[in-house]
Design a protein around this motif. Structure first.
Motif, PDB file in Angstrom:
ATOM      1  N   LEU A  63      11.443   3.867  -1.259  1.00 15.70           N
ATOM      2  CA  LEU A  63      10.494   3.981  -2.367  1.00 15.70           C
ATOM      3  C   LEU A  63      10.900   5.085  -3.331  1.00 15.70           C
ATOM      4  O   LEU A  63      10.911   4.894  -4.546  1.00 15.70           O
ATOM      5  CB  LEU A  63       9.081   4.253  -1.832  1.00 15.70           C
ATOM      6  N   ILE A  67      11.601   4.726  -7.213  1.00 13.70           N
ATOM      7  CA  ILE A  67      10.736   5.451  -8.147  1.00 13.70           C
ATOM      8  C   ILE A  67      11.578   6.303  -9.097  1.00 13.70           C
ATOM      9  O   ILE A  67      11.284   6.403 -10.282  1.00 13.70           O
ATOM     10  CB  ILE A  67       9.717   6.319  -7.373  1.00 13.70           C
ATOM     11  N   VAL A  75       7.715  -2.022  -7.726  1.00 13.46           N
ATOM     12  CA  VAL A  75       8.200  -2.280  -6.372  1.00 13.46           C
ATOM     13  C   VAL A  75       7.133  -3.100  -5.659  1.00 13.46           C
ATOM     14  O   VAL A  75       5.953  -2.741  -5.688  1.00 13.46           O
ATOM     15  CB  VAL A  75       8.446  -0.973  -5.594  1.00 13.46           C
ATOM     16  N   PHE A  93       3.640   4.382   1.719  1.00 17.01           N
ATOM     17  CA  PHE A  93       3.217   4.236   0.328  1.00 17.01           C
ATOM     18  C   PHE A  93       2.272   5.360  -0.079  1.00 17.01           C
ATOM     19  O   PHE A  93       2.435   5.962  -1.136  1.00 17.01           O
ATOM     20  CB  PHE A  93       2.563   2.869   0.111  1.00 17.01           C
ATOM     21  N   TYR A  97       2.249   8.085  -3.564  1.00 20.48           N
ATOM     22  CA  TYR A  97       1.354   7.764  -4.684  1.00 20.48           C
ATOM     23  C   TYR A  97       0.985   8.998  -5.507  1.00 20.48           C
ATOM     24  O   TYR A  97       0.642  10.043  -4.958  1.00 20.48           O
ATOM     25  CB  TYR A  97       0.030   7.184  -4.192  1.00 20.48           C
ATOM     26  N   LEU A 135       3.602   0.313  -7.460  1.00 20.71           N
ATOM     27  CA  LEU A 135       3.963   0.038  -6.071  1.00 20.71           C
ATOM     28  C   LEU A 135       2.902  -0.859  -5.444  1.00 20.71           C
ATOM     29  O   LEU A 135       1.716  -0.517  -5.480  1.00 20.71           O
ATOM     30  CB  LEU A 135       4.052   1.347  -5.279  1.00 20.71           C
TER      31      LEU A 135
END
Length: 180
Positions: A63, A67, A75, A93, A97, A135
């Motif tokens: 991730l 990002i 994603v 996740f 965030y 995401l």
């Protein structure tokens, strides 16, 4: 009425797909295939696709790579959103965030309930935004990927969708950066 405004131009996005699984291989990744096919059919670009094992640090690392990549707008992951010990996608996740998109899970569960009833309660589908990148974490079944794309993402990732969509607010996702 909500819907596509044909007077607006479509804006293709660069979307990366991550399958989270200890057992799937490229030739057996049906859920990843569902997402890749739908992304292309909608007119978006499949920027990258990978399979990552059910491990918080590996998911988080992938991730963070995406990002940080300016060319990745969105994603979408599939898998690892259940309740078993190996299901750790939401934890990965949540660790990246900036903001959670809480309404995504609510709408996903409403759509899912119509198809599988109360079994939807076993999913921890989630969505958020990090450093201007959207995401989305979907369950690992092809049906859940179809539902997530066909009923939610297809519209919210289309600039023409009214009354509002995720694409039109992309330039403002990082407006807090640089403020004192």
């Amino acid at each position: 009425m909500p819907g596509i405004d044909e007077t607006r131009d479509f804006i293709p996005l660069n979307i990366a797909v991550m399958t989270v699984s200890d057992t799937r291989k490229p030739e057996t990744d049906k859920s990843g295939d569902v997402l890749a096919d739908r992304i292309a059919a909608a007119g978006h670009h499949l920027a990258e696709r990978t399979i990552v094992s059910d491990d918080v640090q590996r998911i988080r690392s992938q991730l963070l790579r995406w990002i940080a990549a300016k060319e990745i707008d969105v994603v979408i992951s599939t898998g690892g959103t259940g309740l078993t010990g190996r299901d750790v996608t939401p934890e990965a996740f949540f660790s990246v965030y900036d903001k959670e998109i809480e309404g995504f899970a609510a709408i996903f569960h409403r759509v899912s309930f119509e198809k599988i009833g109360t079994s939807t309660i076993q999913s921890r589908a989630t969505a958020g935004v990090s450093h201007g990148t959207y995401l989305f974490a979907l369950p690992g079944s092809p049906g859940a990927c179809k539902d997530g794309w066909d009923e939610i993402l297809k519209y919210q990732l289309d600039y023409r969708y009214r009354p509002c969509n995720f694409v039109e607010i992309m330039p403002r996702l990082q407006e807090h950066v640089g403020r004192a």
